[in-house]
Design a protein around this motif. Structure first.
Motif, mmCIF file in Angstrom:
data_model
loop_
_atom_site.group_PDB
_atom_site.id
_atom_site.type_symbol
_atom_site.label_atom_id
_atom_site.label_comp_id
_atom_site.label_asym_id
_atom_site.label_seq_id
_atom_site.Cartn_x
_atom_site.Cartn_y
_atom_site.Cartn_z
ATOM 1 N N GLN A 249 0.852 -1.185 0.000
ATOM 2 C CA GLN A 249 0.000 0.000 0.000
ATOM 3 C C GLN A 249 0.887 1.234 0.000
ATOM 4 O O GLN A 249 2.080 1.156 0.312
ATOM 5 C CB GLN A 249 -0.920 0.018 1.226
ATOM 6 C CG GLN A 249 -0.177 0.081 2.544
ATOM 7 C CD GLN A 249 -1.091 -0.016 3.751
ATOM 8 O OE1 GLN A 249 -2.302 -0.143 3.612
ATOM 9 N NE2 GLN A 249 -0.513 0.046 4.951
ATOM 10 N N ALA A 250 0.310 2.376 -0.366
ATOM 11 C CA ALA A 250 1.077 3.617 -0.413
ATOM 12 C C ALA A 250 1.451 4.071 0.992
ATOM 13 O O ALA A 250 0.663 3.936 1.938
ATOM 14 C CB ALA A 250 0.267 4.712 -1.115
ATOM 15 N N THR A 251 2.646 4.584 1.140
ATOM 16 C CA THR A 251 3.056 5.171 2.407
ATOM 17 C C THR A 251 2.223 6.421 2.678
ATOM 18 O O THR A 251 2.059 7.251 1.783
ATOM 19 C CB THR A 251 4.548 5.557 2.364
ATOM 20 O OG1 THR A 251 5.320 4.400 2.050
ATOM 21 C CG2 THR A 251 5.005 6.148 3.692
ATOM 22 N N THR B 203 2.330 10.096 0.817
ATOM 23 C CA THR B 203 3.075 10.049 -0.444
ATOM 24 C C THR B 203 2.186 9.498 -1.544
ATOM 25 O O THR B 203 1.176 8.853 -1.285
ATOM 26 C CB THR B 203 4.325 9.155 -0.335
ATOM 27 O OG1 THR B 203 3.918 7.783 -0.130
ATOM 28 C CG2 THR B 203 5.209 9.592 0.811
ATOM 29 N N ARG C 180 1.351 6.913 -4.604
ATOM 30 C CA ARG C 180 1.614 5.494 -4.794
ATOM 31 C C ARG C 180 2.751 5.328 -5.794
ATOM 32 O O ARG C 180 2.686 5.809 -6.917
ATOM 33 C CB ARG C 180 0.357 4.789 -5.289
ATOM 34 C CG ARG C 180 0.483 3.265 -5.341
ATOM 35 C CD ARG C 180 -0.824 2.617 -5.743
ATOM 36 N NE ARG C 180 -0.708 1.175 -5.783
ATOM 37 C CZ ARG C 180 -0.860 0.366 -4.758
ATOM 38 N NH1 ARG C 180 -1.144 0.897 -3.574
ATOM 39 N NH2 ARG C 180 -0.745 -0.937 -4.884
ATOM 40 N N THR D 276 8.082 4.107 -2.944
ATOM 41 C CA THR D 276 7.565 4.552 -1.649
ATOM 42 C C THR D 276 6.549 3.599 -1.043
ATOM 43 O O THR D 276 6.186 3.745 0.124
ATOM 44 C CB THR D 276 6.923 5.943 -1.769
ATOM 45 O OG1 THR D 276 5.850 5.884 -2.734
ATOM 46 C CG2 THR D 276 7.925 6.978 -2.216
ATOM 47 N N ASN D 277 6.073 2.611 -1.826
ATOM 48 C CA ASN D 277 5.103 1.667 -1.281
ATOM 49 C C ASN D 277 5.697 0.896 -0.113
ATOM 50 O O ASN D 277 6.906 0.655 -0.053
ATOM 51 C CB ASN D 277 4.652 0.678 -2.363
ATOM 52 C CG ASN D 277 3.692 1.309 -3.349
ATOM 53 O OD1 ASN D 277 3.155 2.376 -3.094
ATOM 54 N ND2 ASN D 277 3.477 0.658 -4.479
ATOM 55 N N GLN D 278 4.824 0.499 0.804
ATOM 56 C CA GLN D 278 5.270 -0.280 1.953
ATOM 57 C C GLN D 278 4.355 -1.491 2.120
ATOM 58 O O GLN D 278 3.221 -1.499 1.636
ATOM 59 C CB GLN D 278 5.222 0.575 3.226
ATOM 60 C CG GLN D 278 3.819 1.042 3.606
ATOM 61 C CD GLN D 278 3.819 1.941 4.829
ATOM 62 O OE1 GLN D 278 4.853 2.392 5.273
ATOM 63 N NE2 GLN D 278 2.637 2.187 5.383
#
Length: 515
Positions: free
Chosen positions: A243-245, A248, A250, A254-256
């Motif tokens: 999922q997007a941080t 920030t 997507r 930067t996804n986590q």
């Protein structure tokens, strides 16, 4: 004959539903009433809770309100699922003496003012219930590691029943990821070289691979170094749901991972790369990306304006500074290296930009600057607000002592608002966009703007810079003869009536001849 504007909105929640039958119902309703349809506006994938001015189709409706007797939609919830936004639409219609109706007969010209707000409240309640239900459902499936929709990450395919979809390894794509990771770690491979090799071998990039797998038409896309970087860098290659941080956009960078209650990544399928390999890949990519996120010096002045004479491709600014001096160049990538499609085409950026700037300001600096004003319906919304303020002030004035200071202040406010109403009514008369005088000259705007703004001015005047390669054996210095600068003329002239354009061209030729 009464005139009507038809409006339809398609929600993201029902993206598979087509609007054709609703438009047909509205046309039939208008024909039965003897109304003339003057415009049809549609919003696709737009929530009913969004603001009126944030919807392209609704902005068209607002722009047409002063010229329409009615606005027609198939059902009330097509207008809005927010009482506040629907009330704003009613106020705008009231200010322009238009009436909001629906083709299902629930809101008709006879009962419009009575029933509309009551039904809009129920529409908002329904929207809240749908949103809450879908949010809870997504969170439930996310914590179970289920695929939530869309295309699976590269290297995976989706399998399983509707309520228990999971990722399974797509072996052809997974093999490409493992191969590239090995080259990057053990053989000193570069992302650019590997992307070029994949293209030469005919390996389809992620989106194209998914289309081919699903039997859909290909679009001719190719691998880029950034594409390869993203599919190797993303936590999805570990089989983790991502999922997007927060805060920030997507992005693979930067996804986590989605975490469970114990703080562990939620697995959506088997891993393609093991932990050691993936960590090594990310370390190498990060090492090659020193400066990511650092402030940039701004885009080049001639980006998308300077082209190569050999291939008609874009010229890119290659930044280079030595001992504080700028040695940046404009380069055609198609002519670089042993894989170049034509002879090298490189020119000094600073001198080229200075030449184009001087020529541009000499030709057009004294021209009056115009700006494009979109008919977005905002004037109609403002007109409704100002009209309401006028009504309130007029009511207050009736209760104040005549000639007193308070009455004088209210009278002054009313005078100012009446002048504003006149301005807004004139603005509301335009149903389509147009060019208006921005005040000042092109030279004034050039002096006030930064690089991005100046490039926009060049584009408005239709600037095009064609750069030719240097003559073999020529002295290595800037040669202005290598660059041809042409202008299509101001955009506000190009979009005008053909007869008016020709007159403007004659005037432009005379002005340039005098210069």
């Amino acid at each position: 004959m009464p005139t009507v504007v038809i409006y339809d909105r398609l929600s993201r929640l029902y993206a598979e539903e087509a609007p054709d039958h609703r438009i047909a119902a509205c046309k039939a309703y208008a024909a039965a009433r003897g109304w003339e349809v003057v415009h049809i506006a549609m919003d696709t994938n737009v929530s009913g809770a969004s603001k009126l001015e944030d919807r392209p189709g609704m902005r068209e409706v607002l722009a047409w309100l002063p010229r329409a007797d009615y606005v027609l939609a198939a059902k009330l919830d097509r207008y809005a699922r927010s009482v506040l936004e629907f009330q704003r639409l009613l106020d705008a219609a009231k200010a322009t003496k238009a009436t909001i109706v629906t083709a299902d007969g629930v809101v008709s010209p006879e009962n419009s003012s009575l029933i509309a707000n009551v039904l809009a409240a129920f529409a908002e309640y329904e929207r809240d219930m749908i949103t809450a239900r879908i949010t809870a459902s997504k969170e439930h499936f996310r914590q179970r590691g289920n695929h939530l929709g869309g295309i699976a990450p590269y290297g995976y395919a989706v399998s399983g029943p509707v309520n228990n979809k999971r990722w399974v390894i797509d072996e052809p794509a997974a093999a490409i990821l493992r191969e590239c990771a090995d080259k990057l770690i053990n053989h000193g491979g570069s992302l650019t070289a590997m992307a070029r090799d994949l293209n030469e071998r005919g390996v389809l990039p992620p989106a194209e691979h998914a289309r081919q797998r699903d039997g859909r038409k290909l679009r001719g896309q190719v691998w880029h170094s950034t594409t390869l970087r993203d599919v190797l860098y993303t936590p999805a290659v570990r089989g983790w749901l991502i999922q997007a941080t927060p805060g920030t956009r997507r992005s693979a960078l930067t996804n986590q991972p989605v975490l469970d209650a114990e703080g562990n990544p939620v697995s959506a399928g088997p891993a393609i790369l093991d932990a050691e390999t993936w960590s090594a890949v990310r370390a190498i990519v990060d090492g090659k990306s020193v400066g990511r996120g650092a402030p940039r010096g701004g885009k080049s002045l001639l980006l998308h304006l300077a082209v190569c004479s050999e291939c008609n491709g874009p010229m890119y600014r290659q930044r280079r500074t030595v001992n504080g001096k700028d040695y940046s160049t404009y380069v055609c990538r198609a002519g670089v290296g042993k894989h170049g499609a034509h002879r090298p085409n490189v020119i000094t950026a600073r001198y080229l930009e200075e030449m184009v700037t001087a020529d541009y300001l000499k030709r057009f600096g004294s021209f009056a600057l115009m700006r494009w004003q979109e008919a977005d319906g905002s004037a109609v919304l403002q007109l409704a607000e100002v009209t309401t303020q006028l009504d309130n002030l007029a009511g207050n004035l009736a209760n104040l002592p005549a000639g007193g200071r308070a009455a004088q202040r209210v009278t002054a406010q009313i005078t100012a608002l009446e002048a504003r109403v006149t301005e807004l009514e004139a603005e509301a008369e335009h149903a389509v966009g147009r060019w208006v005088d921005a005040g000042g000259t092109v030279a004034d705007a050039w002096a006030q703007r930064e690089t991005d703004g100046r490039r926009s001015l060049l584009g408005d005047l239709g600037a095009r810079v064609v750069v030719r390669p240097a003559t073999p054996g020529a002295v290595r210095r800037f040669d202005p003869q290598r660059a041809d600068v042409t202008y299509a003329g101001p955009a506000w002239m190009r979009d005008a009536d053909p007869f008016a354009v020709r007159l403007a061209e004659i005037e432009l030729e005379e002005l340039l001849g005098d210069a």
